[in-house]
Scaffold this motif. Structure first.
Motif, short mmCIF file in Angstrom:
data_model
loop_
_atom_site.label_atom_id
_atom_site.label_comp_id
_atom_site.label_asym_id
_atom_site.label_seq_id
_atom_site.Cartn_x
_atom_site.Cartn_y
_atom_site.Cartn_z
N SER A 1 -1.75 -2.57 -4.10
CA SER A 1 -3.16 -2.36 -3.78
C SER A 1 -3.66 -0.98 -4.23
O SER A 1 -3.06 0.04 -3.90
CB SER A 1 -3.38 -2.48 -2.26
N GLU B 1 -6.60 0.12 -3.16
CA GLU B 1 -7.74 0.33 -2.26
C GLU B 1 -7.94 1.80 -1.88
O GLU B 1 -9.06 2.29 -1.80
CB GLU B 1 -7.61 -0.53 -1.00
N ARG B 2 -6.84 2.49 -1.61
CA ARG B 2 -6.98 3.90 -1.20
C ARG B 2 -7.64 4.72 -2.31
O ARG B 2 -8.53 5.54 -2.06
CB ARG B 2 -5.61 4.50 -0.84
N THR C 1 0.86 -1.18 0.00
CA THR C 1 0.00 0.00 0.00
C THR C 1 0.90 1.24 0.00
O THR C 1 2.12 1.14 0.21
CB THR C 1 -0.90 0.04 1.25
#
Length: 252
Positions: free
Chosen positions: A230, A232-233, A122
């Motif tokens: 990732s 996701e953020r 991340t």
């Protein structure tokens, strides 16, 4: 009409310009005369400039910078796969070219900032101030948005068209159309000082991906372990939906 600058209007810069040219007046830079004519034929205001690895004492501020609402920097400022190439002078040339720009700023970085380790990364695993090729611009322009782009794909850029090794390796790819959508959304949101991994959320391995793009069956086991990045953020903060979430179908 708002004004958008694209420093380094190559393959990706062109796609971004095409997506946004109905909303923004486009001001582009390129390093070659022939490319200047091509960009001007599309109606873009074009500046011929390069950022050499040696300090250019003649480098002046971009004349139009003060008029621009936003600038996207799509010039590489790190070596391939993070190779340690001295780029301090090249970076200083860019900073001089930007002058004291106050608008929205984007730097196209790379997921290559993360180490070759089998885990999911991340943005917090590598803060921008610890990455030399990102921190240099944040020191002078703290408003800069850092876009860590995965492997650039789409159009004729498909994995099946390349000679590939390590077929069981998971991929971190992104379709240019989704990069354009991320930039468009961040421009609309007036985002500042964000760091995002811009990568498709699905990570097939190379063999599975190539077979899908060649319309061949894949009989191997789905690799579960590997180095993945990732998004996701990006998904959460921008409420972002990928047009191309799965690299196996980038060709469709």
């Amino acid at each position: 009409m708002k004004k958008l600058g694209i420093i380094g209007c190559g393959w990706l810069g062109n796609h971004i310009a095409e997506r946004l040219s109905n909303q923004y007046e486009i001001f582009a830079t390129t390093t070659t005369e022939s490319k200047t004519e091509e960009l001007q034929s599309k109606g873009y205001h074009t500046t011929l400039v390069s950022f050499p690895n040696e300090l250019n004492a003649e480098m002046k501020e971009w004349e139009v910078a003060k008029e621009l609402d936003a600038i996207i920097i799509s010039v590489p400022f790190s070596g391939i796969r993070g190779a340690q190439i001295p780029m301090n002078d090249k970076r200083q040339n860019l900073l001089n070219f930007l002058g004291d720009f106050k608008g929205q700023l984007f730097l196209a970085s790379s997921t290559g900032v993360y180490p070759e380790t089998e885990k999911e990364f991340t943005e917090d695993d590598k803060p921008a101030h610890e990455v030399e090729s990102e921190s240099f611009i944040l020191e002078k322009f703290p408003q800069t948005n850092i876009l860590r782009l995965a492997g650039l794909m789409g159009g004729q850029r498909l994995l099946k068209n390349y000679t590939i090794s390590n077929l069981d390796q998971l991929v971190n790819h992104i379709h240019y159309a989704d990069i354009c959508s991320v930039v468009e959304k961040m421009l609309d949101n007036k985002s500042e000082s964000k760091v995002y991994n811009v990568v498709a959320p699905i990570h097939p391995n190379k063999e599975e991906l190539i077979n899908a793009q060649k319309d061949l069956p894949y009989s191997g086991e789905r690799t579960k372990v590997g180095r993945t990045i990732s998004p996701e953020r990006l998904i959460e903060e921008l409420d972002f939906e990928f047009q191309y979430p799965d690299p196996r179908y980038f060709h469709l």
